[in-house]
Write an enzyme that holds these catalytic residues in place. Structure first.
Site, short mmCIF file in Angstrom:
data_model
loop_
_atom_site.label_atom_id
_atom_site.label_comp_id
_atom_site.label_asym_id
_atom_site.label_seq_id
_atom_site.Cartn_x
_atom_site.Cartn_y
_atom_site.Cartn_z
CB SER A 175 -0.94 0.01 1.21
OG SER A 175 -0.20 -0.13 2.41
CG ASP A 343 -1.86 6.01 7.84
OD1 ASP A 343 -0.81 5.48 8.27
OD2 ASP A 343 -2.55 5.51 6.94
CG HIS A 346 -0.83 3.75 4.50
ND1 HIS A 346 -1.37 3.30 5.68
CD2 HIS A 346 -0.57 2.66 3.74
CE1 HIS A 346 -1.44 1.97 5.63
NE2 HIS A 346 -0.96 1.57 4.47
#
Length: 374
Positions: A175, A343, A346
């Site tokens: 990701s 986060d 990411h």
């Protein structure tokens, strides 16, 4: 090839159009497009249609124009015969796909993945494909099991009569590397998505086969590596970055297992004559010590990636250390702004851009063609 094209049609293809456009569903057909319903069965005279229309369904879609309706694939999978077939003279083609309403779906053609995990309604993306049997066989398939796999439109443009793709940079990862949609302005992005900004795209095309949540075993065994091995050739690159999800106990991959799976992929690609380049993953936004120095060297099975690169004699981009140097230079607050809100793992679009630039800079420094340095 699942629906045979007759020889006379192939011979007549010298005058065939260089661009084909199909609008799927039972709504109005956009100007310049050929309308295709879920009930349209392939036949040799038309030269297009579904191989098994009984496994197709007309559905509405939330977009506009060609994206206002779609067809849904009720049978799917990269090896499924429930494909949309188009007779094409052999050569190299560019295919642009627009999905209907779907949370996450992938596109397969010629029995392998072409586009991985397109997200959101009316997602659009493009891929190149060599046609060597006078027919394209395409379907929409799993990105996320349980969601609808729908197709609103495809546009097919012939690039060359030679069925060989130009030099290609294939990317494998998770990701932090993969594409997010819309490609041009998604808030979240992976560095593989932004790498084209730092590559000579007149010479090289980029095929980002990374996907969110991926582990080494999954990338090797579930179709992504298969797609790369089908097409990769001497003069191509394969950038491979995994390890983040492999370290999660739920994935039950020991560091030793991870290293050997990665070694297997490295060797399979090397056997095709392409250049394999390993990369280590960047750390978290929070990996700063009390002196505001960023360091994440003990994360993500990094030491095994370094050892594997040395043992297999393949180049390495130590993005883990290179990104830490950059994060340290700008400090914790500015580094945090390169990640998604709330986060620490990411990157957002600008964070992905910075990581892509770091990767390209290092590859340029190492002397690899096609990568542009700042």
């Amino acid at each position: 090839m699942q629906g045979m094209a007759v020889t006379p049609q192939v011979e007549a293809s010298q005058a065939a159009p260089k661009k084909y456009q199909f609008d799927f569903g039972e709504g109005p057909v956009e100007k310049g497009f050929t309308g295709v319903s879920a009930t349209t069965r392939y036949n040799e005279k038309m030269g297009y249609g579904f191989n098994t229309p009984e496994n197709m369904k007309n559905v509405t879609a939330a977009g506009t124009g060609v994206a206002s309706d779609a067809v849904q694939f009720l049978a799917f999978g990269t090896k499924s015969e429930n494909t949309f077939n188009v007779d094409l003279p052999n050569g190299l083609y560019e295919v642009t796909v627009t999905l209907g309403d779907t949370a996450r779906a992938s596109v397969a053609a010629e029995g392998v993945f072409q586009l991985i995990n397109m997200t959101g309604n009316a997602a659009t993306d493009t891929f190149q494909i060599p046609i060597t049997d006078n027919q394209l066989n395409l379907l929409v398939t799993e990105g996320k099991v349980g969601t609808n796999f729908t197709l609103s439109a495809i546009e097919i443009k012939k690039l060359s009569k030679h069925a060989v793709m130009k030099p290609t940079i294939y990317i494998g990862g998770d990701s932090t590397v993969c594409n997010y949609y819309p490609l041009a302005n998604s808030l979240q992005a992976g560095w593989g998505q932004l790498l084209p900004e730092f590559v000579d795209t007149e010479t090289y095309q980029i095929r980002n086969m990374a996907s969110g949540g991926q582990i080494a075993r999954g990338f090797r065994d579930d179709g992504q590596l298969e797609a790369i091995l089908k097409y990769i050739k001497p003069g191509d690159y394969f950038l491979l970055q995994l390890g983040i999800n492999d370290t999660n106990p739920k994935n039950m991959t020991t560091e030793a297992e991870f290293k050997e799976i990665m070694r297997d992929m490295v060797r399979q690609v090397k056997d095709k004559g392409a250049m394999v380049i390993l990369s280590t993953p960047q750390g978290r936004a929070t990996d700063f010590n009390s002196d505001n120095v960023h360091n994440s060297e003990n994360r993500w099975y990094r030491h095994s990636i370094l050892a594997l690169a040395k043992e297999e004699k393949v180049p390495l981009v130590d993005l883990n250390v290179l990104s830490s140097t950059y994060f340290t230079s700008i400090g914790p607050e500015a580094s945090g702004k390169l990640y998604m809100p709330g986060d620490s793992l990411h990157p957002n679009r600008e964070g992905a851009r910075q990581l892509a630039q770091i990767v390209a800079d290092d590859l340029n420094r190492q002397g690899f063609e096609g990568f542009m340095s700042r």
